[in-house]
Design an enzyme around this catalytic site. Structure first.
Site, PDB file in Angstrom:
ATOM      1  N   ASP A 106      90.527 -10.714   6.359  1.00  0.00           N
ATOM      2  CA  ASP A 106      90.485 -11.330   7.336  1.00  0.00           C
ATOM      3  C   ASP A 106      88.852 -11.074   7.840  1.00  0.00           C
ATOM      4  O   ASP A 106      88.382 -10.167   7.249  1.00  0.00           O
ATOM      5  CB  ASP A 106      91.274 -10.572   8.687  1.00  0.00           C
ATOM      6  CG  ASP A 106      90.716 -11.013   9.880  1.00  0.00           C
ATOM      7  OD1 ASP A 106      90.731 -12.468  10.153  1.00  0.00           O
ATOM      8  OD2 ASP A 106      90.492 -10.113  10.928  1.00  0.00           O
ATOM      9  N   ASP A 161      93.372  -7.346  11.519  1.00  0.00           N
ATOM     10  CA  ASP A 161      93.408  -6.513  12.535  1.00  0.00           C
ATOM     11  C   ASP A 161      94.053  -7.316  13.806  1.00  0.00           C
ATOM     12  O   ASP A 161      94.442  -6.668  14.684  1.00  0.00           O
ATOM     13  CB  ASP A 161      91.930  -6.201  12.858  1.00  0.00           C
ATOM     14  CG  ASP A 161      91.152  -7.465  13.520  1.00  0.00           C
ATOM     15  OD1 ASP A 161      91.252  -8.494  12.948  1.00  0.00           O
ATOM     16  OD2 ASP A 161      90.378  -7.455  14.575  1.00  0.00           O
ATOM     17  N   ASP A 202      96.787 -12.278  12.346  1.00  0.00           N
ATOM     18  CA  ASP A 202      96.765 -11.670  11.024  1.00  0.00           C
ATOM     19  C   ASP A 202      98.305 -11.108  10.558  1.00  0.00           C
ATOM     20  O   ASP A 202      98.681 -11.052   9.563  1.00  0.00           O
ATOM     21  CB  ASP A 202      95.924 -10.552  10.597  1.00  0.00           C
ATOM     22  CG  ASP A 202      94.473 -10.791  10.969  1.00  0.00           C
ATOM     23  OD1 ASP A 202      94.401 -11.994  10.299  1.00  0.00           O
ATOM     24  OD2 ASP A 202      93.750 -10.224  11.468  1.00  0.00           O
TER      25      ASP A 202
HETATM   26  P1  ADP Z   1      89.565 -14.364  12.320  1.00  0.00           P
HETATM   27  O1  ADP Z   1      90.625 -15.187  11.386  1.00  0.00           O
HETATM   28  O2  ADP Z   1      88.396 -14.558  11.874  1.00  0.00           O
HETATM   29  O3  ADP Z   1      90.094 -12.922  12.927  1.00  0.00           O
HETATM   30  P2  ADP Z   1      91.085 -15.781  14.354  1.00  0.00           P
HETATM   31  O4  ADP Z   1      91.972 -16.463  13.590  1.00  0.00           O
HETATM   32  O5  ADP Z   1      91.164 -14.677  15.377  1.00  0.00           O
HETATM   33  O6  ADP Z   1      89.765 -15.323  13.741  1.00  0.00           O
HETATM   34  O7  ADP Z   1      90.305 -16.942  15.500  1.00  0.00           O
HETATM   35  C1  ADP Z   1      90.103 -18.261  14.863  1.00  0.00           C
HETATM   36  C2  ADP Z   1      89.105 -18.813  15.749  1.00  0.00           C
HETATM   37  O8  ADP Z   1      90.098 -19.314  16.901  1.00  0.00           O
HETATM   38  C3  ADP Z   1      88.057 -18.170  16.302  1.00  0.00           C
HETATM   39  O9  ADP Z   1      87.011 -17.892  15.631  1.00  0.00           O
HETATM   40  C4  ADP Z   1      87.812 -18.880  17.662  1.00  0.00           C
HETATM   41  O10 ADP Z   1      86.875 -19.887  17.317  1.00  0.00           O
HETATM   42  C5  ADP Z   1      89.291 -19.226  17.989  1.00  0.00           C
HETATM   43  N1  ADP Z   1      89.900 -18.407  19.116  1.00  0.00           N
HETATM   44  C6  ADP Z   1      90.825 -17.599  18.818  1.00  0.00           C
HETATM   45  N2  ADP Z   1      91.308 -16.907  19.836  1.00  0.00           N
HETATM   46  C7  ADP Z   1      90.115 -17.214  20.663  1.00  0.00           C
HETATM   47  C8  ADP Z   1      90.115 -16.718  22.015  1.00  0.00           C
HETATM   48  N3  ADP Z   1      90.902 -16.035  22.763  1.00  0.00           N
HETATM   49  N4  ADP Z   1      89.138 -17.477  22.961  1.00  0.00           N
HETATM   50  C9  ADP Z   1      88.480 -18.447  22.353  1.00  0.00           C
HETATM   51  N5  ADP Z   1      88.563 -18.788  20.998  1.00  0.00           N
HETATM   52  C10 ADP Z   1      89.471 -18.252  20.130  1.00  0.00           C
HETATM   53 MG    MG Z   2      90.443 -10.483  12.853  1.00  0.00          MG
END
Ligand code: ADP
Ligand code: MG
Length: 652
Positions: free
Chosen positions: A333, A549, A553
């Protein structure tokens, strides 16, 4: 013999040692009596040695026979010893009774030794966790009062003095100190903590006096959860161990049948006399028993688990230690895994009607509910002067929606916000793109009712609420300093495929991937898409690890052959779902875990070869008539102890 169930029976240690000791003394006296020609005494002392030395094995062996209708090795040993004794009585060759007693003695000694080795492993796991104090100094109407931690309530305030252990997880409400978190992370370098930071039970306070607010029940503190996980790990046998156990059952039957055949056939085939035949059949029973084989796996894996725990690598069971050594592809991730997750708002770009502060405050109203690093960064940047939103719902991997100041608001990535907003202001979009090219994450903020174009409503609702873009917030995240070296190390360890899977924008993802040296990137994934990527990798590479994390995921962590969660900074769901937790919150521990897995595989294989080798050697020796019963027993038990000790090498 080694059985996981025995691990926690501490008193048995003394009983086993004492029985072996008494058995030895009686055997010696019996032998002495026989030597002096006092047959009566010998026939009194030697059977006593049999009973005391063999009682425990006989009891276990008979229990298995009656309850599970299975023969086990303990019983075979007893049968062999009794067989030798009967042969001795029948032929009036009393040294055979001594041979049988030696068999029982050595069996008893090695049982005690193996028990000792297992308990040493268990203690070394346990010692990591004996660190939490039972009482806490609770502030009660301005007075300090010592209370058992079980009586603490959420919201209580407790005082921790310099140099004391933290009794339970809490939030610092006043004070400043450096803490040694080695009990949890294996990392003894002190960490600075101050008001607003979380401290963990079992960690050691430095020079500052701290006041903490208890924010979860003591029983669900991180260290307590870890203890439960490790305890569970000890009772779950990995597949290879289960295989060996099934094998043992069949093998024991084969030995008995072969043993019986060996009593009857050789006199006819090779013309051996009956006495030699029976004696060799008994020796066969002993040397063919798979004790060393049984000891080849569990002590090794438990030692590996203990070693990992000391470095802040938590294996939830031995099977995972086996599997991580075989991983051929790893998916990472991005946010919080390859990057620190300690993200900060770097820039706020706004539509003309709004101020930057306004956009941040509206976003913070919703994000104050979020566990996502992005949410935390926004809340921090917004400062004071906003009201928590209501009816807030997080959509993992996309964003968050809810009401702020009685207006519907959405915060999230472009794809998500696009579902509600018809058009993004072009100027903002260009700005956002250039930020993404720098590796920054951009989230959009939109509110209801300001747009004049026709837009879609929320989900299937009939209202035609209109949304308009207020602005966008760019978030900068630092790469973990150890990310590049870890990936290089993993490649050196022979991992064939390393990919990044992220919910973030493709441009941002590419930029980060390039910086750490990953060439395959899957971006803009929803949690279930991450799971699909893992499946796809599994078809190609069979054993696939996923490192993550976040809540988003969790499905992928569960699907992966080995799910690995990032340390104490990771979300609770990730911690629960993963098979391995890098408590140290350092990516390089992933490579360390893999090396540990590889080493344990090597030792297990060596052990199996040694065990089988000894069995084969002794069988041949017995057939050629070069060994007697005591030598057979020493070879057999010696190889068992050798294999057990070899497993303990992993403790280092
Ligand atoms: P990663 O896979 O890199 O850990 P996430 O899947 O958690 O990222 O999130 C993907 C995208 O969704 C983030 O880059 C963001 O743009 C958006 N996102 C997720 N959760 C939030 C939140 N709480 N507030 C704003 N944007 C969010
Ligand atoms: Mg993450």
């Amino acid at each position: 013999m080694l059985y996981p169930q025995r691990f926690s029976q501490f008193t048995q240690e003394h009983a086993e040692t004492l029985a072996a000791l008494l058995c030895g003394i009686l055997l010696f006296l019996g032998w002495f009596a026989l030597h002096l020609g006092s047959l009566g005494w010998a026939l009194l002392l030697l059977p006593a040695a049999y009973v005391i030395g063999g009682y425990e094995s006989a009891r276990e062996g008979l229990t298995t026979l009656i309850k599970e209708k299975e023969l086990d090795v303990d019983l075979l040993m007893i049968v062999a010893a009794l067989g030798a004794a009967s042969l001795g009585l029948w032929r009036r060759e009393y040294y055979l009774i001594i041979d049988g007693a030696i068999l029982i003695l050595i069996f008893a000694i090695s049982g005690a030794l193996e028990g000792y080795a297992m308990r040493r492993t268990e203690r070394s796991i346990r010692s990591l966790m004996s660190l939490t104090p039972d009482t806490a100094r609770v502030l009660f109407q301005g007075q300090e009062e010592m209370l058992p931690i079980t009586q603490l309530k959420v919201g209580d305030e407790i005082v921790v003095k310099p140099g004391e252990l933290i009794p339970t997880d809490g939030m610092i409400v006043s004070g400043y100190s450096t803490l040694n978190q080695a009990a949890i992370t294996g990392e003894s370098l002190p960490i600075e903590k101050t008001v607003g930071d979380e401290v963990f039970a079992g960690t050691l306070n430095g020079y500052g006096a701290l006041k903490l607010q208890v924010h979860k029940p003591a029983s669900s503190s991180l260290i307590q959860r870890v203890i439960r996980l490790v305890e569970q790990a000890q009772t779950e046998a990995p597949p290879s161990q289960e295989f060996i156990e099934r094998f043992e059952r069949i093998y024991a039957r084969v030995i008995v049948i072969t043993g019986i055949l060996l009593v009857f056939l050789p006199p006819f085939i090779w013309g051996w006399n009956w006495e030699t035949t029976i004696y060799r059949a008994l020796t066969f029973l002993v040397v063919a028993s798979p004790c060393a084989l049984m000891a080849a796996i569990m002590p090794t894996l438990l030692s590996g688990i203990a070693n990992g725990a000391r470095q802040g690598i938590l294996f939830k069971n031995g099977a995972q230690l086996e599997k991580i050594g075989k991983v051929r592809a790893i998916a990472f991730d991005k946010t919080g895994t390859l990057t620190t997750g300690q993200v900060q708002v770097s820039q706020v770009i706004v539509s003309s009607e709004y101020s930057q502060a306004e956009v941040l405050k509206v976003a913070a109203a919703l994000e104050s509910y979020s566990e996502h690093p992005i949410g935390k960064a926004i809340v921090q940047a917004a400062g004071e002067g906003w009201v928590r939103g209501v009816d807030v719902q997080a959509i993992p991997g996309r964003g968050i929606i809810g009401f702020a100041h009685n207006e519907k608001v959405i915060v999230g990535n472009a794809a998500f916000v696009q579902q509600y907003v018809n058009q993004f202001p072009e100027e903002l979009q260009n700005l956002a793109q250039s930020l993404e090219n720098e590796g920054k994450t951009v989230v959009w903020v939109a509110r209801e009712g300001q747009g004049d174009e026709e837009t879609r409503g929320w989900g299937d609702s009939t209202t035609t609420t209109q949304f308009s873009v207020m602005g966008a917030i760019s978030i900068a995240d630092l790469l973990r300093t150890e990310a590049v070296t870890t990936i290089t190390r993993l490649r050196k360890l022979g991992v064939e495929q390393i990919v990044m899977i992220t919910g973030d924008n493709q441009r941002t993802a590419d930029s980060v991937a390039q910086a750490v040296g990953i060439d395959r990137v899957y971006a803009e994934l929803l949690p279930e898409d991450k799971l699909d990527v893992i499946r796809q990798l599994q078809r190609e590479y069979q054993t696939v690890a996923m490192v993550g994390d976040g809540i988003n995921d969790a499905p992928a962590l569960a699907q992966a052959s080995v799910g690995i969660a990032m340390g104490i900074a990771g979300s609770d769901v990730a911690l629960e779902t993963a098979d391995i937790v890098l408590m140290a919150d350092k990516l390089e521990k992933l490579a360390a875990a893999m090396e540990l897995g590889r080493r344990s595989q090597v030792i297990v294989k060596q052990n199996i070869v040694v065990a089988l080798g000894f069995i084969l050697l002794l069988l041949i020796g017995n057939f050629l008539g070069n060994i007697n019963l005591p030598i057979g027993v020493i070879g057999h038990e010696g190889s068992t102890v050798l294999v057990t000790l070899s497993g303990l090498r992993l403790l280092k």
